[in-house]
Design a protein around this motif. Structure first.
Motif, PDB file in Angstrom:
ATOM      1  N   UNK A 165       2.773   8.662  -1.888  1.00  0.00           N
ATOM      2  CA  UNK A 165       2.330   7.719  -2.667  1.00  0.00           C
ATOM      3  C   UNK A 165       2.963   6.218  -1.963  1.00  0.00           C
ATOM      4  N   UNK A 166       3.450   6.549  -0.832  1.00  0.00           N
ATOM      5  CA  UNK A 166       4.081   5.375  -0.060  1.00  0.00           C
ATOM      6  C   UNK A 166       2.916   4.129   0.147  1.00  0.00           C
ATOM      7  N   UNK A 178      -5.718  -0.121  -4.201  1.00  0.00           N
ATOM      8  CA  UNK A 178      -5.391   1.220  -4.567  1.00  0.00           C
ATOM      9  C   UNK A 178      -5.937   2.255  -3.816  1.00  0.00           C
ATOM     10  N   UNK A 179      -5.164   3.486  -3.620  1.00  0.00           N
ATOM     11  CA  UNK A 179      -5.563   4.549  -2.785  1.00  0.00           C
ATOM     12  C   UNK A 179      -6.476   5.763  -3.356  1.00  0.00           C
TER      13      UNK A 179
END
Length: 401
Positions: free
Chosen positions: A63-64, A284-285
């Motif tokens: 989550x980097x 956001x990813x």
């Protein structure tokens, strides 16, 4: 500080949603909220999305922080979805991931304000309720051009007449397909004429592609945008995955800048990233990672999207047939040829109020309804309500407690 805070008017759309929720009538119909709903009234999570999420959870990737431009595989997939796999414009475009389609519009508005602060943004009238506020918030001047129907479809002569007042370097904000709120889309010939108008007058198109796949199909809906990219050396595109992937709350979108030359792209990307860095840093990813999986294996996703598109088209067909059967005015038949989730009813604000008060049917004050919000069992009742509201100036209130 807070003592000087001006009183903010509530958002009229969310005020209507609140009124609907408080309405105790059991037969109420919600045609306000701009989300796709299936025949049971739910906004489903596509199976293709669920499968992608399962694969992402299993991989348990870090989550980097990621790149300022977002998920690079997503950006590549979006550029190809919009322009086509073989498009010449792929070599002279820069696409970055944004916080939804709204974020894409704001990033592009800030980009316009930075590189061409005196440009006027020309917006359709009627238009998407948030286009003008987004552009104005970036400090841009906004003017309107008519987007209305004649007997056969879009009145392009009215569009051209209004844009005669536009100056070289001005921006024309167009909907790539499924115009919100009218459902009025240009024909292929009209797209060509609009592209020629922009080319001849030196106007910069900004195409908002929020509903690709909900009009005539995923490829067909991109035809107008792709013609513009082929004919013009400079254009802007905002795109959203909220509708065609059902990623509403994941806030997944993209902003694209197409340039005359490839050697301009590095500076364009750096400029866009500088804008996002001062705004939300990076997007956001999760939603972009889902979309990237769908681009890799699109079969199930496209099949589910096509089923959703067909449902909306069927609702249009069934509603217009019911309106014809009950003797509603012929003007309602324009709903049949319009595209996408939205249409504007030929009703004024008072008639829309009567529709809400007397028949528990909720649409916006300007007549916009979400076709995808209509359930099969409500089609006949809505048709009768529309006939009554449009043909009689006096209605007996039948409001239940």
């Amino acid at each position: 500080m807070l003592a000087a805070l001006p009183i903010a008017d509530p958002d009229p759309l969310w005020a209507l949603i609140s009124a609907f929720r408080q309405d105790r009538r059991t037969d109420k119909i919600d045609l306000v909220v701009g989300v796709y709903r299936d025949a049971s009234g739910q906004t489903p999570v596509m199976q293709a999305v669920q499968d992608a999420e399962a694969r992402l959870a299993s991989a348990a990737a870090s989550k980097s922080y990621r790149a300022l431009s977002g998920n690079l595989a997503f950006n590549d997939g979006m550029s190809r979805l919009l322009l086509g796999d073989e498009a010449e414009a792929l070599d002279r475009q820069c696409t970055i991931q944004t916080v939804g389609g709204t974020g894409a519009l704001r990033i592009l508005a800030d980009f316009i304000a930075l590189v061409s602060p005196r440009a006027t943004v020309w917006n359709t009238n009627p238009g998407y309720v948030n286009h003008r506020p987004i552009m104005a918030a970036a400090g841009l001047t906004v003017r309107a051009f008519r987007w209305q129907e004649n007997e056969t479809g879009l009145d392009l002569d009215a569009v051209v007449a209004d844009l005669e007042e536009a100056s070289r370097g001005d921006v024309v904000l167009l909907h790539g397909c499924c115009h919100n709120p009218t459902g009025i889309d240009p024909t292929s010939g009209q797209w060509r004429r609009l592209a020629m108008l922009c080319k001849e007058r030196g106007l910069i198109p900004l195409i908002d592609m929020a509903y690709q796949g909900f009009g005539d199909g995923i490829e067909q809906d991109a035809a107008g945008l792709r013609h513009f990219a082929q004919e013009l050396d400079t254009m802007l595109v905002a795109a959203s995955c909220s509708k065609n992937m059902g990623l509403y709350c994941e806030r997944t979108g993209a902003a694209m800048v197409i340039a005359p030359e490839r050697n301009l792209l590095g500076n364009i990307r750096a400029t866009l990233e500088r804008i996002t860095r001062a705004n939300y840093s990076m997007p956001p990813e999760h939603g972009a990672a889902i979309a990237a999986h769908l681009f890799e294996s699109p079969g199930m996703w496209l099949s589910e999207l096509e089923a959703s598109r067909r449902r909306v088209a069927e609702v249009r067909r069934d509603l217009t047939a019911a309106l014809a059967r009950c003797g509603a005015p012929e003007t309602f038949q324009a709903l049949r040829r319009q595209k996408g989730m939205f249409s504007l009813l030929p009703l004024d604000q008072r008639q829309m109020g009567r529709l809400r008060e007397d028949f528990s049917v909720y649409g916006t004050a300007n007549g916009r309804i979400n076709i995808a919000g209509l359930l099969p069992g409500d089609v006949e009742r809505l048709a009768e309500a529309l006939r009554a509201v449009s043909s009689s100036p006096y209605l007996v209130h039948a409001r239940a407690g």
